[in-house]
Design a protein around this motif. Structure first.
Motif, mmCIF file in Angstrom:
data_model
loop_
_atom_site.group_PDB
_atom_site.id
_atom_site.type_symbol
_atom_site.label_atom_id
_atom_site.label_comp_id
_atom_site.label_asym_id
_atom_site.label_seq_id
_atom_site.Cartn_x
_atom_site.Cartn_y
_atom_site.Cartn_z
ATOM 1 N N ILE A 231 34.223 41.085 50.001
ATOM 2 C CA ILE A 231 35.226 41.874 49.301
ATOM 3 C C ILE A 231 35.697 41.223 48.061
ATOM 4 O O ILE A 231 36.180 41.774 46.959
ATOM 5 N N ARG B 258 33.392 41.370 45.338
ATOM 6 C CA ARG B 258 33.093 42.483 44.728
ATOM 7 C C ARG B 258 34.337 43.225 43.882
ATOM 8 O O ARG B 258 34.178 43.844 42.899
ATOM 9 N N THR B 259 35.747 42.559 44.229
ATOM 10 C CA THR B 259 36.930 43.176 43.432
ATOM 11 C C THR B 259 37.266 42.054 42.807
ATOM 12 O O THR B 259 38.512 42.483 42.120
ATOM 13 N N ARG C 21 39.342 42.836 39.476
ATOM 14 C CA ARG C 21 40.491 43.284 39.454
ATOM 15 C C ARG C 21 41.729 42.012 39.620
ATOM 16 O O ARG C 21 43.107 42.494 39.700
#
Length: 198
Positions: A60, A63-64, A67
């Motif tokens: 996670i 993938r993020t 941000r």
């Protein structure tokens, strides 16, 4: 409990930013934090779930990562926040584990970390009532207490990890400590050493 702060942690934001162009650099964060995340997940949910929680946390995060707030140089609270959300999804398993510990007084994770037989005997006698006390906490209070006790996060890091104000961390931690002391039948003047929590 984790060791002293990693001096390279101040460069985490740089690593995340650079990994946008060179994805393999993200492995540095994995190498730096995966053992701590795994240990924390093991203590919360048991060895069976820890591998999955750790792997999913970093998947996670990877993938993020676009941000990620690069104004926060240390990625540790961010990663614990992701792990905490995943653990929250498995809250029922955690509560079942704590209830079993409260019933049996047997904690194979903590026992494997004990270095001396006398320490095991002393710790073992406290596990069952402590696990029962932890089950009695709200999920938010338990999460704050265990991030401080087991992940060794500061109040500010817990606030970052959970996306709540530092004042809320303080009040949840105070409430959790008070409830645990009360559940253990301790004198109100007793100060709970959260590093000894289960």
């Amino acid at each position: 409990m984790t060791g002293p702060p990693d001096p390279d942690a101040s460069q985490d934001a740089e690593v995340v930013a650079q990994s946008l162009d060179e994805p393999e650099l993200f492995a540095r964060l994995y190498d730096r934090y995966a053992p701590d995340i795994h240990r924390y997940a093991t203590r919360r949910l048991g060895a069976g779930a820890a591998d999955d929680i750790t792997a999913e946390t970093f998947l996670i995060a990877f993938r993020t990562r676009v941000r990620y707030d690069t104004d926060r140089p240390n990625a540790r609270p961010w990663l614990y926040g992701i792990a905490g959300n995943l653990i929250g999804k498995q809250r029922r398993a955690e509560v079942r584990s704590l209830r079993a510990l409260a019933r049996t007084g047997h904690d194979p994770v903590a026992e494997s970390w004990a270095e001396r037989a006398d320490a095991r005997v002393t710790a073992q006698s406290a596990h069952a009532p402590l696990a029962g006390a932890l089950v009695g906490l709200s999920a938010g209070d338990r999460h704050v207490l265990l991030l401080v006790a087991w992940a060794d996060l500061t109040y500010t890091e817990v606030a970052e990890a959970l996306g709540i104000p530092v004042g809320t961390v303080r009040s949840r931690l105070n409430r959790a400590r008070r409830k645990v002391r009360s559940a253990l039948g301790a004198d109100p003047a007793f100060t709970l050493d959260t590093t000894e929590v289960v």
